[in-house]
Design a protein around this motif. Sequence first.
Motif, mmCIF file in Angstrom:
data_model
loop_
_atom_site.group_PDB
_atom_site.id
_atom_site.type_symbol
_atom_site.label_atom_id
_atom_site.label_comp_id
_atom_site.label_asym_id
_atom_site.label_seq_id
_atom_site.Cartn_x
_atom_site.Cartn_y
_atom_site.Cartn_z
ATOM 1 N N ALA A 60 0.834 -1.209 0.000
ATOM 2 C CA ALA A 60 0.000 0.000 0.000
ATOM 3 C C ALA A 60 0.867 1.256 0.000
ATOM 4 O O ALA A 60 1.889 1.319 0.684
ATOM 5 C CB ALA A 60 -0.921 -0.001 1.214
ATOM 6 N N VAL A 61 0.440 2.254 -0.773
ATOM 7 C CA VAL A 61 1.243 3.471 -0.919
ATOM 8 C C VAL A 61 0.786 4.603 -0.005
ATOM 9 O O VAL A 61 1.548 5.525 0.277
ATOM 10 C CB VAL A 61 1.226 3.958 -2.386
ATOM 11 C CG1 VAL A 61 1.874 2.925 -3.287
ATOM 12 C CG2 VAL A 61 -0.202 4.244 -2.856
ATOM 13 N N ASP A 62 -0.478 4.574 0.443
ATOM 14 C CA ASP A 62 -0.967 5.610 1.349
ATOM 15 C C ASP A 62 -2.168 5.056 2.114
ATOM 16 O O ASP A 62 -2.541 3.887 1.950
ATOM 17 C CB ASP A 62 -1.342 6.895 0.592
ATOM 18 C CG ASP A 62 -2.358 6.648 -0.524
ATOM 19 O OD1 ASP A 62 -3.109 5.647 -0.453
ATOM 20 O OD2 ASP A 62 -2.411 7.454 -1.473
ATOM 21 N N LEU A 63 -2.764 5.888 2.958
ATOM 22 C CA LEU A 63 -3.856 5.423 3.807
ATOM 23 C C LEU A 63 -5.050 4.945 2.982
ATOM 24 O O LEU A 63 -5.652 3.906 3.293
ATOM 25 C CB LEU A 63 -4.295 6.537 4.759
ATOM 26 C CG LEU A 63 -5.439 6.174 5.714
ATOM 27 C CD1 LEU A 63 -5.046 5.028 6.633
ATOM 28 C CD2 LEU A 63 -5.861 7.393 6.526
ATOM 29 N N ASP A 64 -5.402 5.688 1.934
ATOM 30 C CA ASP A 64 -6.529 5.273 1.096
ATOM 31 C C ASP A 64 -6.281 3.886 0.507
ATOM 32 O O ASP A 64 -7.192 3.053 0.433
ATOM 33 C CB ASP A 64 -6.757 6.283 -0.036
ATOM 34 C CG ASP A 64 -7.323 7.599 0.470
ATOM 35 O OD1 ASP A 64 -7.962 7.591 1.540
ATOM 36 O OD2 ASP A 64 -7.123 8.629 -0.195
ATOM 37 N N ASP A 65 -5.047 3.646 0.101
ATOM 38 C CA ASP A 65 -4.692 2.348 -0.470
ATOM 39 C C ASP A 65 -4.747 1.258 0.599
ATOM 40 O O ASP A 65 -5.185 0.131 0.339
ATOM 41 C CB ASP A 65 -3.295 2.423 -1.092
ATOM 42 C CG ASP A 65 -3.013 1.262 -2.039
ATOM 43 O OD1 ASP A 65 -3.976 0.587 -2.452
ATOM 44 O OD2 ASP A 65 -1.831 1.040 -2.372
ATOM 45 N N VAL A 66 -4.303 1.588 1.812
ATOM 46 C CA VAL A 66 -4.370 0.623 2.919
ATOM 47 C C VAL A 66 -5.822 0.210 3.166
ATOM 48 O O VAL A 66 -6.140 -0.986 3.288
ATOM 49 C CB VAL A 66 -3.773 1.217 4.213
ATOM 50 C CG1 VAL A 66 -4.078 0.306 5.411
ATOM 51 C CG2 VAL A 66 -2.265 1.390 4.075
ATOM 52 N N VAL A 67 -6.714 1.194 3.235
ATOM 53 C CA VAL A 67 -8.126 0.909 3.496
ATOM 54 C C VAL A 67 -8.725 0.083 2.355
ATOM 55 O O VAL A 67 -9.430 -0.909 2.588
ATOM 56 C CB VAL A 67 -8.916 2.218 3.693
ATOM 57 C CG1 VAL A 67 -10.419 1.936 3.757
ATOM 58 C CG2 VAL A 67 -8.464 2.918 4.969
ATOM 59 N N ALA A 68 -8.440 0.473 1.115
ATOM 60 C CA ALA A 68 -8.989 -0.243 -0.042
ATOM 61 C C ALA A 68 -8.500 -1.690 -0.076
ATOM 62 O O ALA A 68 -9.272 -2.623 -0.329
ATOM 63 C CB ALA A 68 -8.603 0.475 -1.334
ATOM 64 N N ARG A 69 -7.216 -1.887 0.183
ATOM 65 C CA ARG A 69 -6.663 -3.242 0.181
ATOM 66 C C ARG A 69 -7.235 -4.068 1.330
ATOM 67 O O ARG A 69 -7.492 -5.271 1.186
ATOM 68 C CB ARG A 69 -5.135 -3.190 0.295
ATOM 69 C CG ARG A 69 -4.425 -2.741 -0.977
ATOM 70 C CD ARG A 69 -2.946 -2.515 -0.729
ATOM 71 N NE ARG A 69 -2.259 -2.059 -1.928
ATOM 72 C CZ ARG A 69 -1.381 -2.786 -2.618
ATOM 73 N NH1 ARG A 69 -1.085 -4.006 -2.221
ATOM 74 N NH2 ARG A 69 -0.797 -2.301 -3.686
#
Length: 338
Positions: free
Chosen positions: A99-108
């Motif tokens: 994950a590259v950022d918080l939005d990506d962490v949540v989406a993953r």
Amino acid sequence: MLSERRLQVLRAIVQDYVGTEEPVGSKALTERHSLGVSPATVRNDMAALEDEGFIAQPHTSAGRIPTDKGYRLFVDKLAEVKPMTAPERRAIHNFLDGAVDLDDVVARTVRLLAQLTRQVAVVQYPSLTRSTVRHVELLALAPARVMLVLITDTGRVEQRMIDCPAPFGETSLADLRARLNSRVAGRRFTDVPQLVEDLPDGFDVEDRGTVATVLSTLLETLVEENEERLVIGGTANLTRFAHDFPLTIRPVLEALEEQVVMLRLLGETQNPGMTVRIGHENAHEGLNSTSIVSVGYGSGGEAVAKLGVVGPTRMDYPGTMGAVRAVARYVGQILAES
């Protein structure tokens, strides 16, 4: 108070019903499980469990199925949740680690939870009311234009453009950046307004207007971003369990669409540990045929939000609870390292 033997019978009924999707009879129980008693004794135990409301008979000629009360006792008496295997743990780590950022962490995280549990995954964004400031960056874009970058302990990044009332030099900007971070870095967002209240007083009169503008933008950012958000994924998984819901899954889908409902359910318990709400324990009528398994996640040992899954009450509770707990732990580690 149930005897240990009747509790063992209840466990067997729950396990068989979850696994087979069929009502469970006494003969099948004695054949599949080492209960150490005769089918007649098991029938008597099942009758007692039914009298006490732990199981029910859906049809006259059918076996028994667990009730909400039965599932609740099953969950409360779980000795341990199902641990993730080493390959599963590696897969979780590898999937989330990119994950590259918080939005990506949540989406993953949403995709991963839905895949692991085959349920509907729900992930709440870290709440700014429980977050702390990691750093505030101020970048000069023009003599009277500044970019404010707010970074939280959870890796959340917010950017704002600020038009200053007067030109603001690099030296003054660096001074403001240093003073601002010395006051707010490591502090909760809810404490920030009071911490910066008198900050303009320490600057020259000609700079106070710009300092006040920067601080005003910072505080407005906190208000704007304080709205709770969540992401839901895997709703298509509900179609696999359509027969587990009375009449139709529409009430469940409608409840999931109302983020306020889900946020309220996740926030009703302040306990950051594992929470399991079963059937009618869910206040929203549309979710009375579901179970919600959730747990807090965060960095530094403090939960800043919750994640979990929604599925039918006929759920593999040990496996689901194990998956939810494992994912929350890995998400917390990633946030701590970000």
